[in-house]
Design an enzyme around this catalytic site. Structure first.
Site, short mmCIF file in Angstrom:
data_model
loop_
_atom_site.label_atom_id
_atom_site.label_comp_id
_atom_site.label_asym_id
_atom_site.label_seq_id
_atom_site.Cartn_x
_atom_site.Cartn_y
_atom_site.Cartn_z
N HIS A 3 0.92 -1.22 -0.10
CA HIS A 3 -0.04 0.01 -0.02
C HIS A 3 0.84 1.25 0.04
CE1 HIS A 3 1.00 0.92 4.20
NE2 HIS A 3 1.02 -0.54 4.54
N HIS A 5 2.33 4.77 1.23
CA HIS A 5 2.54 5.32 2.55
C HIS A 5 3.56 6.72 2.42
CE1 HIS A 5 6.20 2.87 3.01
NE2 HIS A 5 6.40 3.71 3.83
N GLN A 7 5.78 9.66 4.31
CA GLN A 7 6.54 9.98 5.41
C GLN A 7 7.00 11.68 5.29
OE1 GLN A 7 9.64 7.31 5.27
NE2 GLN A 7 8.53 5.65 6.53
#
Ligand SMILES: [Zn+2]
Ligand SMILES: [Zn+2]
Length: 184
Positions: A3, A5, A7
């Site tokens: 998936h 993601h 940061q």
């Protein structure tokens, strides 16, 4: 990671890679009086072969110096340093080209295409580069680890041991393949 993601990093220091880029842009600006990334955009547009796509506000190309075969850059056409300077239409155009490029990645080998994507913007709270608005320019850099459907472009001895990138493929050829995938 199956998936997406994201940061967000806030460093207490300026990371070396970013510092190198800022210093190069600053040096270029002091010698030529022009932004290096504005010049890159113009040269890539003239040369054409490494350009993947463009709209009114952004251009996407694989620069000749990329470490990775599909190391696309998405760069704003106007000289802008960060997100907060974009108009609403520029934000819309950024979303469009981003969706187009990541879609082209998945079409490229007809598989989900892994990538790292980094956003480079003018630094904040940084006295050393408080004039960076003049010479630094918003861009997104992709680092996709694939060189073929099931082949990885390893970060190998030359890269690890000497920080000397070895791209095994010609970017004019990977740009052509990715451009075709973008059009599909
Ligand atoms: Zn610029
Ligand atoms: Zn950069």
């Amino acid at each position: 990671m199956p998936h997406p993601h994201g940061q967000l990093y806030a460093y207490s220091f300026l990371p070396l890679k970013i510092k190198e880029e800022l210093d190069s842009c600053k040096e270029y600006y002091s010698k030529k009086g022009r932004c290096m990334i504005c010049d890159m955009n113009r040269e890539e547009k003239e040369f054409k072969e490494r350009v993947i796509a463009e709209n009114d506000s952004f251009i996407a190309y694989i620069p000749f110096f990329t470490d990775y075969p599909y190391g696309v850059f998405i760069v704003s056409k106007n000289h802008k340093g960060n997100f907060t300077e974009f108009t609403d239409i520029e934000k819309l155009h950024l979303a469009e080209i981003l969706k187009g490029i990541t879609g082209a990645f998945d079409k490229l080998f007809d598989r989900l295409f892994p990538y790292m994507m980094c956003i480079h913007q003018t630094p904040v709270n940084c006295n050393e580069y408080e004039d960076s608005k003049d010479y630094y320019h918003f861009h997104i850099e992709f680092y996709p680890p694939l060189r073929d459907k099931n082949r990885i472009k390893f970060y190998a001895s030359s890269e690890m041991g000497a920080w000397a990138a070895c791209n095994p493929l010609s970017v004019e050829e990977t740009a052509k393949t990715l451009r075709e995938a973008y059009e599909r």
